[in-house]
Design an enzyme around this catalytic site. Structure first.
Site, short mmCIF file in Angstrom:
data_model
loop_
_atom_site.label_atom_id
_atom_site.label_comp_id
_atom_site.label_asym_id
_atom_site.label_seq_id
_atom_site.Cartn_x
_atom_site.Cartn_y
_atom_site.Cartn_z
N SER A 355 0.82 -1.21 0.00
CA SER A 355 0.00 0.00 0.00
C SER A 355 0.86 1.27 0.00
O SER A 355 1.58 1.53 -0.95
CB SER A 355 -0.95 -0.04 1.20
OG SER A 355 -1.94 0.95 1.10
N LYS A 381 -0.49 -4.20 -3.34
CA LYS A 381 -1.79 -3.65 -2.92
C LYS A 381 -1.86 -2.21 -3.43
O LYS A 381 -1.41 -1.29 -2.76
CB LYS A 381 -1.97 -3.68 -1.42
CG LYS A 381 -3.35 -3.18 -0.98
CD LYS A 381 -3.49 -3.18 0.53
CE LYS A 381 -4.88 -2.71 0.95
NZ LYS A 381 -5.12 -1.29 0.62
#
Length: 496
Positions: A355, A381
């Site tokens: 992320s 991600k």
């Protein structure tokens, strides 16, 4: 569409939450095909199932089932109590006494991993390795760390009594600790702690000072020690050189709201100490607040470069985020257009970097600011979640868009591919000397204070870390090239 409403108050509340979640997903979910499901039919199916549920818990489960059919693990709903814990980790603050505790794997005792610096427990003298015996006169044998944490937290300004034993100054989890009975211990204390807001730092930093020897074949030795040197004239061979370098090591465990401010203070301090370059360790950093990643990028990049782009439904471009854009509006020292440091930078990643870690790594790499080192691509991600607080206190996480790096690299499901692997092998006796070989404290914990008893062991772990060694080699070479270029420029004739 008319749907039945339950007479059971808890089931009816779950039905209201289901309708609220269904509406939000329909308006904002990134996949407008809803994974091949006709979304109005999903409302009817799961609302009827919730109506027929025996209780509120079973009815709430229908929301989870409905979201599961989207095929996106990041679009999910969490209960109100879980959301409160999420906000603690994201905000970087809690109302408590500043203790990080966990069960020791060898005997299941509850041990203090860290008394957060400056917090109530730290001021009362509690430290790493203390064994918690009771809280408010309630024995906690057999309790988990989460159970004890709930009792330690409470309204700000209230007091809690903690009884603890100091068996040893060793590191929690390291085998071989003596196990005398509590009655025979000289150090059993009880302290009164007043609950207050305690800042959790996700950052550990230090200046690695040692001898970094770089050979033409790429093998690096990193010996952590302090020596006295007599100054003399030294001739450098093109195949081998040794230099004492101070390298700034920054390990970020998450992107919380206070991460950028902590990073700013750390870099400023390391700059004053004269480091030659930086190792930013994002291994096993699962991400957090993207805004925090933007603020950290601002400390390391000049001007207004592109950090990432956002694509929405069907991959259409929605937004390009640059330093200085509307998304980049944080006040304070980090808001300057010039980076806090221009020294060589290496970013360490692994498959646990996800992320915001991937967004920051991609931004630094594609803007030619940093080299990425790791043995595997990052997690992959690249989906953006918006968090919606629902009427019952629960929270709905919905994937609304996807990230791509400035160069157009898709992060989602692919990850960031490192420029180089961690090619340097540690010394042959590294396992014998490394107290972290069994995984003890291998992952840094937000707020963990490194005390004198553990600092040497931590330094030894870093000195035998092949990724750190590889990064040190890269920085050494880059710093050498900068010095050589500066010397050459100084020797060039000048015309006026």
């Amino acid at each position: 569409m008319k749907l039945p409403a339950s007479d059971d108050s808890e089931v009816f509340q779950a039905q209201q939450t289901l309708l609220e979640a269904w509406s939000i997903v329909g308006d904002s979910f990134v996949d407008d095909s809803f994974n091949g499901h006709y979304w109005p039919d999903e409302l009817k199916q799961h609302m009827l199932a919730a109506f027929a549920s025996k209780d509120g818990r079973a009815a709430f489960h229908e929301i989870e089932t409905m979201l599961g059919e989207l095929g996106d693990p990041y679009t999910r709903i969490i209960h109100a109590n879980e959301y409160a814990d999420f906000r603690v980790s994201s905000d970087g603050e809690l109302q408590g006494v500043g203790l990080l505790i966990a069960n020791e794997p060898y005997n299941n005792h509850l041990l203090v991993l860290s008394a957060i610096k400056g917090g109530p427990a730290d001021r009362a003298g509690m430290t790493t390795g203390d064994e918690v015996i009771s809280i408010n006169d309630q024995p906690i044998e057999g309790w988990t760390g989460d159970m004890a944490a709930k009792l330690l937290r409470g309204k700000g300004g209230t007091e809690v009594r903690v009884r603890f034993a100091r068996r040893t100054d060793g590191i929690p989890g390291v085998p071989g600790r003596p196990e005398p009975p509590l009655e025979s211990l000289e150090t059993v204390k009880e302290v009164k702690l007043r609950r207050e807001k305690v800042a959790l730092s996700p950052l550990y930093y230090t200046a690695l000072q040692g001898s970094v020897s770089v050979f033409a074949r790429g093998v690096v030795k990193f010996n952590v020690k302090e020596v006295k040197l007599r100054r003399e004239k030294v001739t450098l061979s093109p195949l081998y050189y040794t230099a004492l370098q101070r390298l700034g090591y920054l390990r970020l465990s998450s992107f919380s709201s206070n991460a950028a401010n902590d990073m700013h203070r750390a870099i400023a301090e390391l700059e004053r100490s004269g480091v030659a370059g930086y190792i930013l360790d994002l291994r096993d950093n699962p991400g957090g607040l993207v805004k925090s990643g933007i603020d950290i990028a601002r400390l390391l990049l000049d001007g207004h470069p592109t950090l990432f782009a956002i694509t929405g439904r069907d991959g259409e471009p929605l937004q390009e985020v640059t330093l200085g854009s509307d998304e980049d509006d944080a006040p304070g020292p980090a808001a300057a257009a010039e980076a806090l440091t221009h020294r060589p930078l290496v970013v360490l990643v692994n498959k646990g970097s996800a992320s915001a870690s991937e967004i920051l790594s991609g931004a630094l790499h594609d803007n030619q600011r940093a080299m990425i080192i790791g043995d595997t691509p990052t997690y992959g991600k690249g989906r953006i979640q918006s968090v919606y607080e629902l009427h019952d206190g629960s929270a709905l996480f919905v994937t609304v868009a996807k990230y791509v790096t400035p160069a157009g690299t898709q992060i989602d499901m692919k990850g960031i591919r490192p420029d180089s692997s961690c090619s340097v092998s540690p010394s042959s006796n590294a396992d014998e000397d490394n107290p972290f070989k069994d995984g003890t404290l291998a992952a840094f914990i937000p707020g963990l204070s490194i005390g004198p008893s553990s600092e040497e062991q931590l330094a030894a772990s870093l000195a035998n870390d092949k990724c750190v060694l590889t990064a040190a080699s890269v920085i050494q070479q880059k710093a050498g090239m900068v010095r050589a270029t500066s010397r050459l420029a100084a020797q060039l004739p000048r015309s006026f």
